[in-house]
Scaffold this active site. Structure first.
Site, PDB file in Angstrom:
ATOM      1  N   GLU A 109      -3.187 -11.580  -0.816  1.00  0.00           N
ATOM      2  CA  GLU A 109      -3.386 -10.211  -0.324  1.00  0.00           C
ATOM      3  C   GLU A 109      -2.916  -9.099  -1.271  1.00  0.00           C
ATOM      4  O   GLU A 109      -2.095  -8.250  -0.897  1.00  0.00           O
ATOM      5  CB  GLU A 109      -2.719 -10.049   1.038  1.00  0.00           C
ATOM      6  CG  GLU A 109      -3.353 -10.934   2.088  1.00  0.00           C
ATOM      7  CD  GLU A 109      -2.775 -10.766   3.486  1.00  0.00           C
ATOM      8  OE1 GLU A 109      -1.754 -10.047   3.643  1.00  0.00           O
ATOM      9  OE2 GLU A 109      -3.344 -11.345   4.423  1.00  0.00           O
ATOM     10  N   GLU A 122      -7.129 -16.617   5.472  1.00  0.00           N
ATOM     11  CA  GLU A 122      -6.323 -16.316   6.656  1.00  0.00           C
ATOM     12  C   GLU A 122      -7.202 -15.653   7.709  1.00  0.00           C
ATOM     13  O   GLU A 122      -7.941 -14.708   7.418  1.00  0.00           O
ATOM     14  CB  GLU A 122      -5.154 -15.388   6.315  1.00  0.00           C
ATOM     15  CG  GLU A 122      -4.082 -16.013   5.451  1.00  0.00           C
ATOM     16  CD  GLU A 122      -2.893 -15.090   5.241  1.00  0.00           C
ATOM     17  OE1 GLU A 122      -2.742 -14.122   6.039  1.00  0.00           O
ATOM     18  OE2 GLU A 122      -2.115 -15.322   4.294  1.00  0.00           O
TER      19      GLU A 122
END
Length: 712
Positions: free
Chosen positions: A223, A364
């Site tokens: 991320e 995710e």
């Protein structure tokens, strides 16, 4: 299968173990008798001559938007995340009460064929420098098999367990430092940990496990993110700047692949990407497209990651979450899978799959089952994953994930059965059993009642009586076409009871990445005004493939032709541009030669809210009945010229005959505080008091733009 002096067993020893495991399986396991699903185009007669991956050779690579094994057979990576090595404990969470063997075996028996393991650069460097410590987060009574082991020895022991149970592993550098909130930091360097340290850590761990095909993938960095005014922030362009994550993916990827050219290298997205004509120097939020951390892969269209001769090891890996993690603008009003796909997934990452550019692995996704919006989002994404066979690792196994919960309950033993039931269709299954990515070891280990090995799926055993190819499908026809897509349908084979799936060919190229179990398919990513020839073949459960259907030639629409069969007409019902209401009247007209279902049509009227007050919308009159008209006001993530929101108009049902119209839709919007608008600069507004064509009010059929032009 124990350890050798607490160290990972060398590859030669692993091969002998694989051979012993293979010997306990069905004798036909290694006979190349043809795949049961997702076979390549080899005919039934040639299947006996196909190569089979050697024991210990489970490395993967990519072909277009697919991930395949050493034989070229398509695989589906479907797993979960188990965090803790990234945090201050430096070991899997849950080992303070749960048993590492039991947890690992339960994942395998329930269909988790790959586990994404978050880790930190700091811990990798500690391992590299011989500084691995015995972690305090391991309950020796619950885990006698790892009592007293260092964090590195625990990881090695767990890799051996994964080998035993047929699970593959992906490492993810989740943070620079071993910090429970390290993932919040937007980039890959922090404090004393430099970018070069980051690359060095990846090289070391790659070299350590370069002969171990249990560890098959590396997720470069979790991320990367940062907003318009954040410093530092991750960006994506063609530069070699330190903060350019595209360059980081290339650098880390090439350095890893120079050591082990068989690894899959996963590259996540970022958070923002500049709109057309905007430079990264801008600090204005409205100059950027924004989405979830790691979820913005728009930059790949302009600047794809280049791994040189190893581009067939590249996988893009977006993340996506629901409204309980953050109430994003796209979760406003009556949103659904169609709006999510059209507004969020397609432009940010799904286009890479639909255009056959590269595989996707959603690293995710997950959350709480709230019986409401979050569960609605999770179901929609699950259905997308299943439909397109997108690779995924669910977040997460851990019940202590604060904003999502986990697959396990707080005892680290019991499973959340309701959440697992939602996930289960997105786990690779064949004939009722879960599929391992290991050619020899069934998922769940030797003797598993719930899992099978990869070789059992693709190479036998088969029914010796089932050797006849099925009959070819008939009546291949085009049901719709746009400038970049063709929708097809066909009549099932006459022996449809034997048919497991269909393959669609454009010329000599098979275009379906996933199983086609029905009798329809849409081919996307095509060129305007181009002729394509299609055939379809049936396949049965034993891998026998039919002759092709009769060919169908289809020419796509020109690029100037709307990619649907509707248009929007508009008139202004309010002469004042500065009062407290916006009153557009709209009509939807079917410009095609066949009926259009209204429940798949959406219109968007773009306007400025002129203040912070919320805006509500009403249907004052509709020829099709206001009860059939659904309205929602959606704020834009970032404002554009002439709009910071849009009114979306959809329909509960009904259809329009060819050439037909909905008739008047008289709509009205006002603010909660009844303050005035200033409509003079609104994107979709004109001053026309008679119905005229309105290209500034775009319309969609499903996820495709069918009419008009959205603002940029």
């Amino acid at each position: 299968m124990g350890l050798l002096s607490g160290r990972r067993r060398p590859h030669a020893a692993r091969r002998s173990i694989r051979a012993l495991l293979a010997a306990t399986l069905t004798a036909g396991l290694l006979a190349a008798t043809g795949p049961a699903v997702w076979a390549s185009e080899r005919p039934a007669a040639a299947r006996t001559e196909a190569a089979v991956a050697a024991p210990g050779d489970d490395w993967l690579r990519t072909e277009g938007n697919k991930i395949v094994d050493a034989n070229g057979d398509e695989v589906w990576l479907t797993g979960a995340n188990w965090f803790g090595f990234n945090a201050t404990e430096r070991v899997f969470h849950g080992l303070w009460s749960g048993n590492i063997t039991d947890i690992t075996k339960s994942m395998a028996s329930r269909g988790i064929n790959i586990v994404r393991v978050p880790i930190s650069t700091q811990l990798l460097l500690e391992w590299k420098n011989g500084q691995a410590a015995v972690p305090s987060g391991v309950n020796a009574y619950a885990n006698p098999e790892i009592a007293g082991k260092t964090s590195l020895e625990v990881f090695d022991h767990w890799l051996a367990l994964c080998e035993q149970y047929g699970i593959k592993v992906m490492l993810d550098v989740h943070s620079a430092e071993a910090d429970n909130s390290g993932h919040i930091h937007p980039v890959w360097w922090k404090g004393t940990i430099t970018s070069e340290d980051f690359y060095t850590a990846w090289e070391w761990v790659t070299a350590r496990y370069k002969s171990d095909d249990t560890l098959v993938a590396m997720d470069v960095k979790n991320e990367p993110h940062g907003t318009a005014s954040t410093s530092p922030r991750a960006k994506w362009d063609g530069s070699t700047d330190q903060e350019n994550f595209k360059h980081v993916c290339e650098t880390a990827g090439k350095r890893m692949l120079a050591i082990n050219p068989n690894l899959l290298v996963l590259c996540e997205g970022i958070e923002i990407y500049p709109k057309s004509g905007v430079s990264w120097t801008s600090t204005t939020p409205t100059d950027y497209h924004s989405t979830w951390w790691g979820g913005n892969l728009r930059g790949v269209r302009d600047h794809p990651v280049d791994l040189g001769t190893h581009n067939d090891q590249l996988v893009y890996s977006p993340h996506d979450y629901g409204p309980l993690v953050h109430q994003q603008p796209w979760f406003t009003g009556d949103w659904n899978r169609t709006t999510l796909e059209r507004d969020v997934w397609d432009p940010n990452w799904l286009y890479l799959h639909k255009e056959n550019k590269a595989p996707l692995l959603i690293g995710e996704w997950g959350g709480f089952l709230d019986g409401g919006p979050n569960e609605k989002w999770m179901t929609a994404l699950r259905d997308l994953i299943v439909e397109h066979r997108i690779h995924q690792t669910f977040w997460c196994l851990n019940p202590n994930s604060g904003d999502t919960g986990g697959l396990l309950l707080g005892d680290w033993k019991s499973w959340d059965e309701e959440k697992y039931a939602l996930l289960k269709p997105a786990l690779w299954q064949h004939e009722g059993k879960f599929v391992s990515l290991d050619h020899q070891v069934p998922l769940g280990g030797v003797g598993s009642s719930t899992g099978i090995s990869l070789s059992e799926v693709y190479d036998g055993p088969t029914d010796p009586e089932d050797t006849q190819a099925p009959t070819a499908p008939t009546a291949l026809a085009s049901t719709a076409k746009t400038s970049n897509s063709v929708s097809l349908s066909w009549t099932a084979s006459t022996d449809n009871v034997r048919v497991a799936a269909y393959d669609v060919y454009r010329g000599t190229t098979k275009v379906n990445a996933a199983l086609v179990t029905g009798t329809t398919y849409t081919d996307t990513g095509l060129s305007p005004s181009t002729a394509y020839s299609y055939t379809v073949r049936a396949r049965d459960a034993s891998g026998n493939v039919s002759a092709p259907s009769a060919a169908l030639k289809v020419t796509t629409e020109s690029s100037g032709t709307p990619s649907g069969a509707v248009k929007v007409r508009y008139k202004n019902n309010d002469a004042s541009a500065t009062d407290n209401a916006i009153r557009p009247s709209l009509q939807v007209v079917n410009t095609g030669s066949s009926a259009v279902k209204l429940d798949g049509v959406a219109l968007r009227y773009y306007f400025t809210r002129d203040g912070s007050a919320s805006v509500s919308a009403w249907c004052d009159y509709a020829a099709v009945d206001c009860a059939q008209v659904k309205l929602r006001v959606v704020p834009l993530t970032t404002a554009v010229s002439g709009a910071d929101a849009y009114l979306e108009v959809t329909f509960a049902g009904g259809s329009l005959a060819a050439g037909g119209s909905t008739g008047d839709l008289q709509l009205r919007m006002s603010k909660a505080d009844w303050s005035n608008f200033n409509e003079a600069n609104d994107y979709s507004r004109t001053t026309s008091t008679a119905y005229t064509d309105a290209p500034a009010i775009p319309a969609y059929t499903g996820t495709a733009l069918a009419w008009g032009t959205p603002p940029t």
